[in-house]
Scaffold this active site. Structure first.
Site, mmCIF file in Angstrom:
data_model
loop_
_atom_site.group_PDB
_atom_site.id
_atom_site.type_symbol
_atom_site.label_atom_id
_atom_site.label_comp_id
_atom_site.label_asym_id
_atom_site.label_seq_id
_atom_site.Cartn_x
_atom_site.Cartn_y
_atom_site.Cartn_z
ATOM 1 N N LYS A 168 0.872 -1.193 0.000
ATOM 2 C CA LYS A 168 0.000 0.000 0.000
ATOM 3 C C LYS A 168 0.903 1.234 0.000
ATOM 4 O O LYS A 168 1.099 1.907 1.016
ATOM 5 C CB LYS A 168 -0.959 -0.022 1.194
HETATM 6 N N1 PMP Z 1 -7.754 -1.609 -3.189
HETATM 7 C C1 PMP Z 1 -7.171 -0.405 -3.209
HETATM 8 C C2 PMP Z 1 -6.367 -0.020 -4.404
HETATM 9 C C3 PMP Z 1 -7.317 0.470 -2.137
HETATM 10 O O1 PMP Z 1 -6.750 1.677 -2.147
HETATM 11 C C4 PMP Z 1 -8.126 0.085 -1.039
HETATM 12 C C5 PMP Z 1 -8.354 1.018 0.107
HETATM 13 N N2 PMP Z 1 -7.382 0.894 1.082
HETATM 14 C C6 PMP Z 1 -8.705 -1.191 -1.063
HETATM 15 C C7 PMP Z 1 -8.502 -2.018 -2.144
HETATM 16 C C8 PMP Z 1 -9.515 -1.669 0.088
HETATM 17 O O2 PMP Z 1 -8.670 -2.031 1.150
HETATM 18 P P1 PMP Z 1 -9.176 -2.006 2.635
HETATM 19 O O3 PMP Z 1 -10.432 -2.788 2.677
HETATM 20 O O4 PMP Z 1 -8.105 -2.649 3.417
HETATM 21 O O5 PMP Z 1 -9.390 -0.575 2.991
#
Ligand code: PMP
Length: 318
Positions: A168
């Site tokens: 991330k």
């Molecule tokens: N994919 C991407 C590209 C994201 O930015 C996010 C948001 N964090 C998610 C999926 C969803 O992840 P999460 O459920 O952990 O927030």
């Protein structure tokens, strides 16, 4: 007069930020500075997490949703980007709790945690790592109820062998930004990206689920997606509701004939997708299974569900 009133009540979340944290130190936002020479800025050597916490009026408690999983992913992102000498999970956790307690929120909030290479250096420098925490009130989006209309993006999703979506990292959001702006300029709310194999990957900031013939289907974690914590939660919740889940390759045309589609992530939570490329999902209104999952999810995040109690962390001491 109305215009004046509208302008004086700012809707910019930035105006609601009170105390932020850098390297464990609380300070007003205006004092939180990063050098223009920091590789976190110049080479996008920055990883982050977006975390939600939910206020429960009856319990007078603010519950952080799946904090340990977010912190684990945060540490993994730093590891994969070869950061060194970063703070450990428990000290970051203590900083987050301190930030929330100092701001004394009694409403739903969003927490943005960042880890970045500070000071100065070349592209591959691995330290020093600074952390920052910014929190602010963030109510549920209107789209949670109303849904949104998507398109298939012409931008291809990143690949694990190029710029791994599993990390991330802010750098990966160049890809998301292109897809997001393209979709909006074309009159849609968002774009779904396909991977290099032509299969459905994910949206710019969330994962995709569809429902066909009662089965809940989502691309697997090797399809160029972020390992979403909301996605994982939905799979587990569906299991307890005896909804059949398939994690597998998804074709673009499956989206065009799906009974229901939704988008998920910390920001969106569970957000109905009403159409893709103007092809309606079901009858083009939020679907039955989507609504069941939304209401179960809401009970869990607000601390009203015993089965998933381990997913929430209380913030205030009693
Ligand atoms: N994919 C991407 C590209 C994201 O930015 C996010 C948001 N964090 C998610 C999926 C969803 O992840 P999460 O459920 O952990 O927030």
């Amino acid at each position: 007069m109305m215009n004046f009133l509208m302008k004086s009540i700012s809707s910019n979340p930035k105006d609601k930020i009170k105390l932020v944290t850098i390297n464990g130190n609380l300070m007003p936002l205006k004092d939180a500075k990063v050098s223009i020479t920091a590789p976190g800025l110049s080479y996008a050597a920055l990883v982050f997490e977006g975390i939600r916490a939910y206020w429960n009026k009856e319990h007078k408690q603010l519950y952080i949703f799946r904090l340990d999983e977010h912190l684990k992913r945060f540490i993994n992102s730093m590891k994969l980007l070869k950061f060194i000498d970063y703070p450990n999970l428990s000290s970051i956790k203590a900083d987050i709790l301190q930030n929330i307690q100092a701001n004394n929120y009694q409403e739903d909030i969003y927490i943005r945690l960042q880890g970045y290479i500070d000071e100065w250096g070349e592209m591959a420098v691995r330290s020093p790592v600074s952390t920052s925490i910014v929190s602010y009130p963030r109510p549920r989006a209107i789209a949670f109820t109303e849904g949104k209309n998507f398109t298939i993006s012409s931008w291809q999703r990143l690949d694990d062998n190029a710029s791994p979506p599993r990390i991330k990292a802010s750098a990966n959001y160049l890809n998301s930004r292109l897809a997001s702006i393209q979709a909006k300029e074309s009159g849609y709310d968002g774009g779904i990206m396909l991977g290099p194999n032509g299969k459905v990957s994910e949206g710019p900031g969330g994962c995709i689920f569809l429902i066909r013939n009662g089965n809940l289907i989502t691309p697997s974690i090797t399809s160029g997606i972020l390992e979403s914590i909301t996605r994982d939660s939905i799979i587990e919740i569906a299991d307890t509701l005896k909804i059949k889940v398939q994690t597998r390759d998804v074709d673009r045309t499956e989206l065009y004939i799906a009974d229901e589609i939704f988008y998920c992530g910390t920001g969106q939570e569970i957000m109905p997708i009403l159409s893709v490329d103007k092809m309606l999902a079901g009858d083009g209104t939020p679907g039955k299974t989507t609504k069941v999952l939304q209401s179960e999810f809401t009970e869990i995040v607000r601390g009203n569900n015993q089965i998933f109690k381990s997913w929430i962390s209380p913030t205030y001491k009693k």
